[in-house]
Enzyme design. Structure first.
Site, PDB file in Angstrom:
ATOM      1  N   GLY A   6     -25.762  21.685  10.537  1.00 56.76           N
ATOM      2  CA  GLY A   6     -26.145  23.048  10.180  1.00 56.76           C
ATOM      3  C   GLY A   6     -25.203  23.584   9.118  1.00 56.76           C
ATOM      4  N   THR A   7     -24.293  22.722   8.690  1.00 54.65           N
ATOM      5  CA  THR A   7     -23.256  23.099   7.743  1.00 54.65           C
ATOM      6  C   THR A   7     -23.752  23.168   6.307  1.00 54.65           C
ATOM      7  OG1 THR A   7     -22.786  20.759   7.711  1.00 54.65           O
ATOM      8  CG2 THR A   7     -21.368  22.120   9.078  1.00 54.65           C
ATOM      9  N   LYS A  29     -22.625  29.640  -1.490  1.00 58.42           N
ATOM     10  CA  LYS A  29     -23.429  30.288  -0.446  1.00 58.42           C
ATOM     11  C   LYS A  29     -23.164  29.638   0.912  1.00 58.42           C
ATOM     12  CE  LYS A  29     -28.279  31.357   0.560  1.00 58.42           C
ATOM     13  NZ  LYS A  29     -29.652  31.198   0.057  1.00 58.42           N
ATOM     14  N   VAL A  35     -14.367  22.881   4.997  1.00 54.19           N
ATOM     15  CA  VAL A  35     -14.502  24.336   5.133  1.00 54.19           C
ATOM     16  C   VAL A  35     -15.016  24.736   6.522  1.00 54.19           C
ATOM     17  CG1 VAL A  35     -16.841  24.392   4.173  1.00 54.19           C
ATOM     18  CG2 VAL A  35     -15.352  26.351   3.831  1.00 54.19           C
ATOM     19  N   GLU A  47     -13.805  24.487   9.681  1.00 54.78           N
ATOM     20  CA  GLU A  47     -13.008  24.955  10.820  1.00 54.78           C
ATOM     21  C   GLU A  47     -11.978  26.019  10.478  1.00 54.78           C
ATOM     22  OE1 GLU A  47     -12.431  21.477  13.819  1.00 54.78           O
ATOM     23  OE2 GLU A  47     -12.841  20.566  11.889  1.00 54.78           O
TER      24      GLU A  47
HETATM   25 MO1  MOS Z   1     -14.516  19.587  15.076  1.00 58.44          MO
HETATM   26  S1  MOS Z   1     -13.785  20.421  16.783  1.00 58.44           S
HETATM   27  O1  MOS Z   1     -13.231  18.628  14.561  1.00 58.44           O
HETATM   28  O2  MOS Z   1     -15.985  18.899  15.501  1.00 58.44           O
END
Ligand code: MOS
Length: 743
Positions: free
Chosen positions: A472-473, A638, A708, A710
């Site tokens: 979903g990133t 975006k 990007v 975390e």
């Molecule tokens: Mo992330 S907690 O390194 O999937």
């Protein structure tokens, strides 16, 4: 030449599939004769299964088999590791025996032809227990017998540099010493998509549709557990509905689905319920962190002691290493001690959750820094600036690139930090006390080994791929952009494939590494493609560059071109057509280099938060957030902004709402639904604005990006708590900050 596409805020290339429901998630794949596995879980936290009566369930219409520890097929021991791909999250295999280590442990799987029949039959399985434990000690109580593990992923857990005690006593005389203990609760990932596995044998070939952050890891573990060649195990996962870490390691339900398929002779789907997600694929464990900060009157830190207490389960080795990439490196300080103590408790196994360790660790460090700033009568932002770390204090290596100071400056300016009155309780707006708080954000810049391929077709279309993931990133989109730009072709010409173990090997989607890792592999694969195009052209009598030495020909923008004479050029499509092939392929692997060991890769940022607190109700509203983030070059503004906004929302949830509560009598999570486990909804969220420094990291990879996913959550809870203190004068050191803490 097509305009640059990296960085452009283009819409998700898979957006249409998602909004029309055409994007297929793991539980949604149509498989002929698909059967359903329903898991029976333990209702106790510890004891032994005395009896497990499956007779009523077995007689139920549609039931094919009921698998328990007494009749389950034998399986091998998972051998995975980060190098070979695949880590099984627990030390104990599913259904290994009748010993219960935590509530919610899987005790049986009922396989039936419909999900309703499987679920009903599962309700008829009768389990009795012996030696039942009926009291779950709190983390504090469990500390007796806690261990002090030596390392975690090769990093010292009992890390020490300099002389912390001497620095603390010196600061006691002519500086300032601050001491405080911070607590973060257990939290559960709760991605929108619950975990699901479909296991389908056709002879010796196993196809698995699995909601996973680690396709090749799942493939590797299943191959060794079921004694199959990796080539016979295909893992498919084109879309992941959020992971946040709970789909990173391989969990028992995935193996159970395959065991059930083997035992029943049918394709079997196991789709965890929301409640089962609370015990089946990890959570962020509770932490107690004692912070001691010593500083001179100028605010320069002379000692940081960050003592973490946390737990793991009885069947997993997991450490929430709160002091690791927080107190050891965020600020310049010569004397640092970051010990960790781990208790073992009868709870479900914890695991990585979005910015594991940094998220609770930065709550403690950044709350303590705020408290220190009041002790010093110094602006909290100035205190951070005074302690900027010019190098990584663990290795003394230079940062590959670090624009934290720019984040402080731009963030403060855009947020309006200057208007902050230093005293708490100084600003009111109607019924609300208004407070400003800030915190530093940080996360390592990681890159792992990976491979990719790029196929250039005779019609000019490009299909590139790697067995990476899109949680979903926006991975589909940014890898499409990286491919298009490195080829110099329009983004519309490119399709990027991922989510299938038959593609070149991708990394684990963890530690925010994927963009940095896969981008490098793509750029290298494009180089390889260009080399092949040149070779094919110069060897071809019909090519305008025929006979020119390879070094004197370049490939760019979908063409081969003689360096000495632009007129001698031709498009790739002509070369491919004459070769009579559908496409020409470039492929490459990329691994971290020895050169990279000269630098320290770390992302930084700063969050600025405004809260409004209704004093009579104790209600906190986060009315405004400004986050300034340095993650190298931005691949898509975006999507990157969306990652930070989502992270900030999760950080607000951590600050004010999220809490997995285990029943002290049964060890079961009592908050195991989205009704009882509160997360922010739209109405809880106001303005979240994001600034990126957008400066390429010159050393992590050729594209210049760092992850990007975390960093955005780190520091948010502290910034909120700091703002709450500034608004109310009440320091809350234990999350979540619920109204009772403020009344
Ligand atoms: Mo992330 S907690 O390194 O999937």
């Amino acid at each position: 030449m097509p305009a640059e596409v990296i960085g452009k805020p283009i819409d998700r290339v898979d957006g249409r599939l998602k909004v029309t429901g055409a994007a297929r998630y793991s539980a949604e794949f149509p498989v002929k004769n698909l059967h359903h596995g329903w898991i029976v879980q333990s209702t106790i936290m510890s004891g032994k299964v005395a009896s497990i009566d499956t007779s009523a369930a077995e007689k139920t219409p549609g039931v094919v088999c009921v698998m328990t520890h007494t009749n389950a097929p034998k399986i091998g021991t998972p051998q995975g590791n980060f190098g070979s791909g695949g880590v099984f999250a627990e030390q104990r295999l599913p259904l290994a025996d009748g010993v219960v280590h935590h509530a919610g442990q899987h005790l049986a799987v009922v396989v039936a032809d419909t999900i309703e029949r499987a679920r009903h039959a599962a309700s008829l399985v009768k389990v009795t227990y012996d030696d039942v434990t009926t009291s779950l000690p709190t983390l504090r109580e469990a500390m007796e017998g806690a261990s002090e593990p030596g390392d975690w992923f090769g990093e010292q857990l009992q890390y020490k540099r300099g002389d912390v005690d001497a620095a603390i006593s010196a600061a006691g005389k002519d500086g300032v010493v601050f001491e405080g203990t911070y607590e973060t609760p257990a939290e559960t990932h709760n991605p929108m998509e619950p975990s699901a596995t479909i296991a389908h044998f056709e002879g010796d070939n196993l196809t698995v549709y699995d909601a996973t952050q680690w396709i090749v890891g799942t493939q590797a573990i299943l191959a060794n557990v079921f004694e199959l060649s990796k080539d016979n195990v295909r893992v498919i996962c084109p879309f992941v509905g959020g992971g946040f870490g709970c789909k990173g390691f391989i969990w028992p339900h995935t193996i159970l689905a395959v065991m059930a398929a083997r035992m029943s002779g049918k394709p079997v789907k196991i789709n965890l319920t929301r409640a089962q997600m609370f015990t089946s694929c990890g959570h962020r464990p509770e932490t107690i962190q004692k912070m001691t900060l010593a500083a001179g009157k100028d605010g320069k830190l002379t000692a940081i002691k960050h003592e973490t207490t946390t737990y793991t389960s009885k069947v997993a080795e997991y450490v929430e290493a709160c002091g690791q990439s927080t107190s050891r490196l965020v600020y310049k300080c010569d004397n640092v001690f970051t010990p960790h103590k781990i208790a073992r408790r009868h709870v479900a196994s914890p695991t990585f959750m979005r910015a594991p360790a940094e998220t609770p660790g930065m709550f403690a460090l950044e709350s303590a820094m705020d408290e220190l700033s009041y002790a010093l009568k110094m602006d909290p932002l100035d205190l951070r600036r005074a302690n900027f770390a010019e190098v990584n204090g663990i290795s003394n290596r230079a940062w590959s690139s670090n624009f934290l100071l720019e984040c402080y400056d731009v963030g403060a300016d855009k947020f309006g930090w200057k208007s902050r009155k230093p005293e708490p309780r100084a600003t009111r707006d109607g019924d609300h006390l208004v407070g400003y708080g800030m915190a530093t954000a940080t996360f390592p810049g990681l890159r792992f080994p990976a491979s990719a391929r790029v196929r250039y077709y005779a019609d000019g279309k490009v299909v590139a791929g790697s067995s990476t993931h899109d949680l979903g990133t926006g991975a589909y989109t940014v890898f499409t952009q990286v491919t298009a730009e490195s080829l110099g072709v329009p983004v519309e010409n490119v399709t990027f494939e991922l989510g299938d173990s038959t593609l070149p090997r991708g990394p684990l989607a963890g530690g925010s590494n994927s963009s940095a890792t896969v981008s490098e592999a793509i750029v290298n694969a494009v180089d390889d493609l260009h080399k092949k195009m040149i070779e094919a052209a110069i060897a071809d009598a019909k090519s305008p560059v025929n006979g020119i030495p390879a070094d004197d020909v370049e490939a760019r923008d979908g063409k081969v071109i003689a360096k000495a004479d632009d007129a001698k050029s031709e498009p790739f499509t002509a070369i491919i057509a004459r070769a009579g092939k559908p496409f020409i392929e470039g492929s490459a692997s990329a691994a971290p280099t020895a050169e990279m060991r000269k630098h320290a890769f770390q992302s930084f940022g700063a969050h600025f938060v405004e809260v409004r607190v209704d004093e009579l109700l104790g209600r906190v509203r986060v009315s405004r957030v400004f986050s300034a983030i340095d993650v190298g070059r931005i691949l898509n503004h975006k999507l990157a902004k969306s990652q930070i906004q989502g992270s900030v929302v999760m950080g607000i949830g951590m600050a004010l709402m999220e809490h997995t509560v285990f029943d002290s009598r049964t060890g079961r999570p009592v908050t195991d639904s989205l009704a009882d486990y509160a997360v922010p909804v739209n109405a809880d969220i106001r303005d979240i604005d994001v600034y990126f420094t957008d400066k390429a990291d010159p050393y992590l990879n050729r594209v210049g990006c760092r992850g990007v996913g975390e960093i955005g959550i780190t520091g948010v809870a502290a910034a909120v708590a700091n703002a709450v203190f500034h608004a109310t004068g009440k320091r809350v050191r234990k999350l979540p900050i619920t109204p009772d803490a403020l009344l």
